[in-house]
Design a protein around this motif. Structure first.
Motif, mmCIF file in Angstrom:
data_model
loop_
_atom_site.group_PDB
_atom_site.id
_atom_site.type_symbol
_atom_site.label_atom_id
_atom_site.label_comp_id
_atom_site.label_asym_id
_atom_site.label_seq_id
_atom_site.Cartn_x
_atom_site.Cartn_y
_atom_site.Cartn_z
ATOM 1 N N VAL A 1 -2.978 3.753 -2.061
ATOM 2 C CA VAL A 1 -3.215 2.947 -3.256
ATOM 3 C C VAL A 1 -2.354 1.693 -3.187
ATOM 4 C CG1 VAL A 1 -3.064 2.914 -5.772
ATOM 5 C CG2 VAL A 1 -3.587 5.048 -4.614
ATOM 6 N N ASP A 2 -2.945 0.526 -3.501
ATOM 7 C CA ASP A 2 -2.168 -0.704 -3.612
ATOM 8 C C ASP A 2 -1.453 -0.698 -4.958
ATOM 9 O OD1 ASP A 2 -2.873 -1.736 -1.171
ATOM 10 O OD2 ASP A 2 -4.467 -3.003 -1.936
ATOM 11 N N LYS A 3 -0.139 -0.884 -4.914
ATOM 12 C CA LYS A 3 0.678 -0.949 -6.128
ATOM 13 C C LYS A 3 1.503 -2.223 -6.085
ATOM 14 C CE LYS A 3 -0.113 3.159 -7.974
ATOM 15 N NZ LYS A 3 -0.527 3.400 -9.320
ATOM 16 N N TYR A 4 1.910 -2.695 -7.236
ATOM 17 C CA TYR A 4 2.714 -3.902 -7.360
ATOM 18 C C TYR A 4 4.184 -3.493 -7.433
ATOM 19 C CZ TYR A 4 4.143 -8.508 -9.022
ATOM 20 O OH TYR A 4 4.727 -9.737 -9.156
ATOM 21 N N LYS B 1 1.585 -0.435 -11.929
ATOM 22 C CA LYS B 1 0.168 -0.202 -11.649
ATOM 23 C C LYS B 1 -0.452 -1.441 -11.016
ATOM 24 C CE LYS B 1 -4.135 1.284 -13.749
ATOM 25 N NZ LYS B 1 -4.818 1.649 -14.980
ATOM 26 N N ASP B 2 -0.187 -2.603 -11.628
ATOM 27 C CA ASP B 2 -0.639 -3.871 -11.047
ATOM 28 C C ASP B 2 0.219 -5.006 -11.599
ATOM 29 O OD1 ASP B 2 -1.798 -4.825 -13.518
ATOM 30 O OD2 ASP B 2 -3.604 -3.679 -13.065
ATOM 31 N N GLU B 3 -0.044 -6.203 -11.157
ATOM 32 C CA GLU B 3 0.747 -7.380 -11.490
ATOM 33 C C GLU B 3 0.753 -7.711 -12.978
ATOM 34 O OE1 GLU B 3 0.905 -11.945 -9.770
ATOM 35 O OE2 GLU B 3 -0.670 -10.581 -9.129
ATOM 36 N N SER B 4 -0.292 -7.359 -13.684
ATOM 37 C CA SER B 4 -0.382 -7.698 -15.108
ATOM 38 C C SER B 4 0.277 -6.665 -16.017
ATOM 39 C CB SER B 4 -1.856 -7.858 -15.509
ATOM 40 O OG SER B 4 -2.523 -6.609 -15.421
ATOM 41 N N GLN B 5 0.743 -5.566 -15.453
ATOM 42 C CA GLN B 5 1.316 -4.500 -16.283
ATOM 43 C C GLN B 5 2.773 -4.228 -15.910
ATOM 44 O OE1 GLN B 5 -1.202 -1.055 -16.601
ATOM 45 N NE2 GLN B 5 -3.054 -2.290 -16.704
ATOM 46 N N LYS C 1 0.860 -1.184 0.000
ATOM 47 C CA LYS C 1 0.000 0.000 0.000
ATOM 48 C C LYS C 1 0.892 1.229 0.000
ATOM 49 C CE LYS C 1 -3.841 -0.113 2.215
ATOM 50 N NZ LYS C 1 -4.766 -0.166 1.117
ATOM 51 N N LYS C 2 0.802 2.015 -1.050
ATOM 52 C CA LYS C 2 1.572 3.253 -1.150
ATOM 53 C C LYS C 2 0.787 4.327 -0.422
ATOM 54 C CE LYS C 2 3.793 6.293 -4.427
ATOM 55 N NZ LYS C 2 3.875 6.713 -5.798
ATOM 56 N N LYS C 3 1.352 4.774 0.703
ATOM 57 C CA LYS C 3 0.669 5.753 1.541
ATOM 58 C C LYS C 3 0.914 7.153 0.980
ATOM 59 C CE LYS C 3 -0.742 4.462 5.192
ATOM 60 N NZ LYS C 3 -2.084 4.092 5.548
ATOM 61 N N GLY C 4 -0.093 7.972 1.063
ATOM 62 C CA GLY C 4 0.020 9.339 0.573
ATOM 63 C C GLY C 4 -1.300 10.049 0.713
#
Length: 181
Positions: free
Chosen positions: A53-56, A70-74, A46-49
């Motif tokens: 936002v959850d980021k991979y 952005k996510d695991e598929s990208q 989780k990127k706090k700010g």
């Protein structure tokens, strides 16, 4: 579609530059781009700010950078790259669950794990990529470095009065750092 995909792959493998990469991947070689023998650690943090936002994130052994996607598929293009070699990496067990505090020359990141058990694998992965983040940040005093037990120390109690810990010898003792001033 599978037949067309196979034809495409065979066609691409005929291009000299790509042939070596395909052969390396199919042979289980060390090509990092195809998941060869190169070790890495990845997962969601989780990127706090302003907005959490959850980021991979991904760290590869021997690479001082931590990549944010952005996510695991990208994972073809990183949204952010954190140069861990020039950053200070600390852990924050004050937040629940704990987090990683990464301070670069121009930016700060607070990355929170989903549970306490996830923090150590991230720190080990950072160590394997060449970042010193498991060594103590503070100098250890000589008496603490060679201490055999706690009874040779003197600490301040909650009211600031000095207390020798040998007072508690023979008792079950729980020491709590309440992080108060």
């Amino acid at each position: 579609i599978n037949a067309e995909y196979g034809d495409l792959m065979r066609g691409l493998s005929q291009i000299p530059v790509l042939r070596a990469a395909f052969m390396s991947c199919s042979a289980g070689g060390g090509a990092p781009s195809c998941g060869g023998t190169r070790k890495f650690h990845s997962g969601y943090l989780k990127k706090k700010g302003f907005v959490d936002v959850d980021k991979y994130f991904k760290i590869s052994q021997g690479d001082p950078n931590m990549y944010c996607y952005k996510d695991e598929s990208q994972t073809f293009r990183a949204v952010e790259t954190i140069n861990l070699a020039t950053a200070t990496v600390l852990t924050d067990f004050g937040m629940s669950p704990p987090g990683l505090l990464i301070e670069g020359s121009d930016k700060k990141w607070v990355l929170q794990t989903k549970d306490e058990g996830e923090i150590l694998p991230w720190l080990k992965a950072m160590e394997q990529s060449g970042v010193d983040c498991l060594s103590p940040q503070e100098a250890v005093c000589d008496s603490a470095q060679c201490a055999k037990d706690i009874f040779g120390f003197e600490v301040n109690d909650i009211d600031g009065n000095p207390v020798k810990l040998d007072t508690y010898k023979g008792y079950v003792t729980l020491i709590v750092n309440v992080a108060s001033e």
